[in-house]
Design a protein around this motif. Sequence first.
Motif, PDB file in Angstrom:
ATOM      1  N   GLY A  42      31.132  86.729 -82.975  1.00 31.60           N
ATOM      2  CA  GLY A  42      31.957  86.077 -81.980  1.00 31.60           C
ATOM      3  C   GLY A  42      31.401  84.772 -81.469  1.00 31.60           C
ATOM      4  O   GLY A  42      32.019  84.121 -80.640  1.00 31.60           O
ATOM      5  N   SER A  44      29.795  80.788 -81.956  1.00 30.70           N
ATOM      6  CA  SER A  44      30.270  79.579 -82.606  1.00 30.70           C
ATOM      7  C   SER A  44      29.085  78.854 -83.216  1.00 30.70           C
ATOM      8  O   SER A  44      27.994  78.833 -82.647  1.00 30.70           O
ATOM      9  CB  SER A  44      30.986  78.685 -81.598  1.00 30.70           C
ATOM     10  OG  SER A  44      31.377  77.482 -82.206  1.00 30.70           O
ATOM     11  N   ASP A  45      29.283  78.253 -84.378  1.00 27.83           N
ATOM     12  CA  ASP A  45      28.208  77.495 -85.010  1.00 27.83           C
ATOM     13  C   ASP A  45      27.944  76.190 -84.266  1.00 27.83           C
ATOM     14  O   ASP A  45      26.817  75.706 -84.235  1.00 27.83           O
ATOM     15  CB  ASP A  45      28.558  77.204 -86.475  1.00 27.83           C
ATOM     16  CG  ASP A  45      28.612  78.480 -87.303  1.00 27.83           C
ATOM     17  OD1 ASP A  45      27.921  79.451 -86.925  1.00 27.83           O
ATOM     18  OD2 ASP A  45      29.339  78.500 -88.316  1.00 27.83           O
ATOM     19  N   ASP A  46      28.983  75.641 -83.683  1.00 29.81           N
ATOM     20  CA  ASP A  46      28.861  74.393 -82.936  1.00 29.81           C
ATOM     21  C   ASP A  46      28.739  74.715 -81.444  1.00 29.81           C
ATOM     22  O   ASP A  46      29.636  75.325 -80.863  1.00 29.81           O
ATOM     23  CB  ASP A  46      30.095  73.520 -83.186  1.00 29.81           C
ATOM     24  CG  ASP A  46      29.991  72.157 -82.547  1.00 29.81           C
ATOM     25  OD1 ASP A  46      28.892  71.814 -82.054  1.00 29.81           O
ATOM     26  OD2 ASP A  46      31.005  71.434 -82.540  1.00 29.81           O
ATOM     27  N   VAL A  49      31.696  73.780 -79.051  1.00 29.34           N
ATOM     28  CA  VAL A  49      33.011  74.401 -79.214  1.00 29.34           C
ATOM     29  C   VAL A  49      32.942  75.824 -78.657  1.00 29.34           C
ATOM     30  O   VAL A  49      32.078  76.608 -79.023  1.00 29.34           O
ATOM     31  CB  VAL A  49      33.420  74.444 -80.708  1.00 29.34           C
ATOM     32  CG1 VAL A  49      34.749  75.159 -80.879  1.00 29.34           C
ATOM     33  CG2 VAL A  49      33.474  73.046 -81.277  1.00 29.34           C
ATOM     34  N   PHE A  50      33.870  76.140 -77.740  1.00 29.33           N
ATOM     35  CA  PHE A  50      33.926  77.474 -77.140  1.00 29.33           C
ATOM     36  C   PHE A  50      34.826  78.377 -77.970  1.00 29.33           C
ATOM     37  O   PHE A  50      35.934  78.000 -78.336  1.00 29.33           O
ATOM     38  CB  PHE A  50      34.458  77.380 -75.710  1.00 29.33           C
ATOM     39  CG  PHE A  50      34.595  78.720 -75.058  1.00 29.33           C
ATOM     40  CD1 PHE A  50      33.476  79.433 -74.670  1.00 29.33           C
ATOM     41  CD2 PHE A  50      35.843  79.276 -74.845  1.00 29.33           C
ATOM     42  CE1 PHE A  50      33.602  80.669 -74.067  1.00 29.33           C
ATOM     43  CE2 PHE A  50      35.981  80.513 -74.248  1.00 29.33           C
ATOM     44  CZ  PHE A  50      34.849  81.209 -73.855  1.00 29.33           C
ATOM     45  N   ASN A  51      34.350  79.571 -78.260  1.00 30.60           N
ATOM     46  CA  ASN A  51      35.125  80.541 -79.013  1.00 30.60           C
ATOM     47  C   ASN A  51      35.506  81.679 -78.067  1.00 30.60           C
ATOM     48  O   ASN A  51      34.656  82.471 -77.676  1.00 30.60           O
ATOM     49  CB  ASN A  51      34.299  81.065 -80.193  1.00 30.60           C
ATOM     50  CG  ASN A  51      35.092  81.958 -81.106  1.00 30.60           C
ATOM     51  OD1 ASN A  51      36.257  82.239 -80.858  1.00 30.60           O
ATOM     52  ND2 ASN A  51      34.454  82.415 -82.165  1.00 30.60           N
ATOM     53  N   PRO A  52      36.776  81.812 -77.691  1.00 33.80           N
ATOM     54  CA  PRO A  52      37.169  82.867 -76.740  1.00 33.80           C
ATOM     55  C   PRO A  52      37.117  84.271 -77.334  1.00 33.80           C
ATOM     56  O   PRO A  52      37.272  85.248 -76.620  1.00 33.80           O
ATOM     57  CB  PRO A  52      38.602  82.493 -76.356  1.00 33.80           C
ATOM     58  CG  PRO A  52      39.096  81.665 -77.484  1.00 33.80           C
ATOM     59  CD  PRO A  52      37.898  80.953 -78.050  1.00 33.80           C
ATOM     60  N   ASP A  53      36.852  84.391 -78.632  1.00 36.22           N
ATOM     61  CA  ASP A  53      36.767  85.695 -79.284  1.00 36.22           C
ATOM     62  C   ASP A  53      35.579  86.509 -78.758  1.00 36.22           C
ATOM     63  O   ASP A  53      35.529  87.721 -78.934  1.00 36.22           O
ATOM     64  CB  ASP A  53      36.673  85.511 -80.792  1.00 36.22           C
ATOM     65  CG  ASP A  53      36.890  86.804 -81.542  1.00 36.22           C
ATOM     66  OD1 ASP A  53      37.705  87.622 -81.076  1.00 36.22           O
ATOM     67  OD2 ASP A  53      36.240  87.000 -82.588  1.00 36.22           O
ATOM     68  N   ILE A  54      34.633  85.846 -78.111  1.00 33.05           N
ATOM     69  CA  ILE A  54      33.469  86.557 -77.581  1.00 33.05           C
ATOM     70  C   ILE A  54      33.878  87.513 -76.463  1.00 33.05           C
ATOM     71  O   ILE A  54      33.186  88.476 -76.164  1.00 33.05           O
ATOM     72  CB  ILE A  54      32.399  85.555 -77.106  1.00 33.05           C
ATOM     73  CG1 ILE A  54      31.051  86.243 -76.977  1.00 33.05           C
ATOM     74  CG2 ILE A  54      32.787  84.894 -75.810  1.00 33.05           C
ATOM     75  CD1 ILE A  54      29.898  85.305 -76.812  1.00 33.05           C
ATOM     76  N   SER A  56      36.575  89.486 -76.487  1.00 35.63           N
ATOM     77  CA  SER A  56      37.587  90.405 -77.010  1.00 35.63           C
ATOM     78  C   SER A  56      37.350  91.827 -76.486  1.00 35.63           C
ATOM     79  O   SER A  56      36.265  92.170 -76.017  1.00 35.63           O
ATOM     80  CB  SER A  56      37.567  90.408 -78.539  1.00 35.63           C
ATOM     81  OG  SER A  56      36.372  90.995 -79.001  1.00 35.63           O
TER      82      SER A  56
END
Length: 87
Positions: A42, A44-46, A49-54, A56
């Motif tokens: 969950g 992100s490599d960058d 950039v925010f990944n909201p999947d964290i 879930s």
Amino acid sequence: MSKKNKNPQRPTSEFIFQRKNYLFLFIGLAFIVLGFILMSGGGSDDPNVFNPDIYSFRRIRLAPTLVLIGLGIQVYAILLNPNKNKQ
């Protein structure tokens, strides 16, 4: 002159846990491992950039619940006395 016992009783060495205890220990361990596997990922490599999947359901509710259930099973397995029902 002292009499020596010809048949000294040796203390029998038995395991503290029986097969049933180990079964529950491994089941609890499987729950804990599954919970940590479901919790991973969950990210992100960058970093910009925010990944909201964290956030879930799987990572916030399901995985920690499985870990806590696994810990509860571990405590039960340690406290279980398999010889209690034998007569």
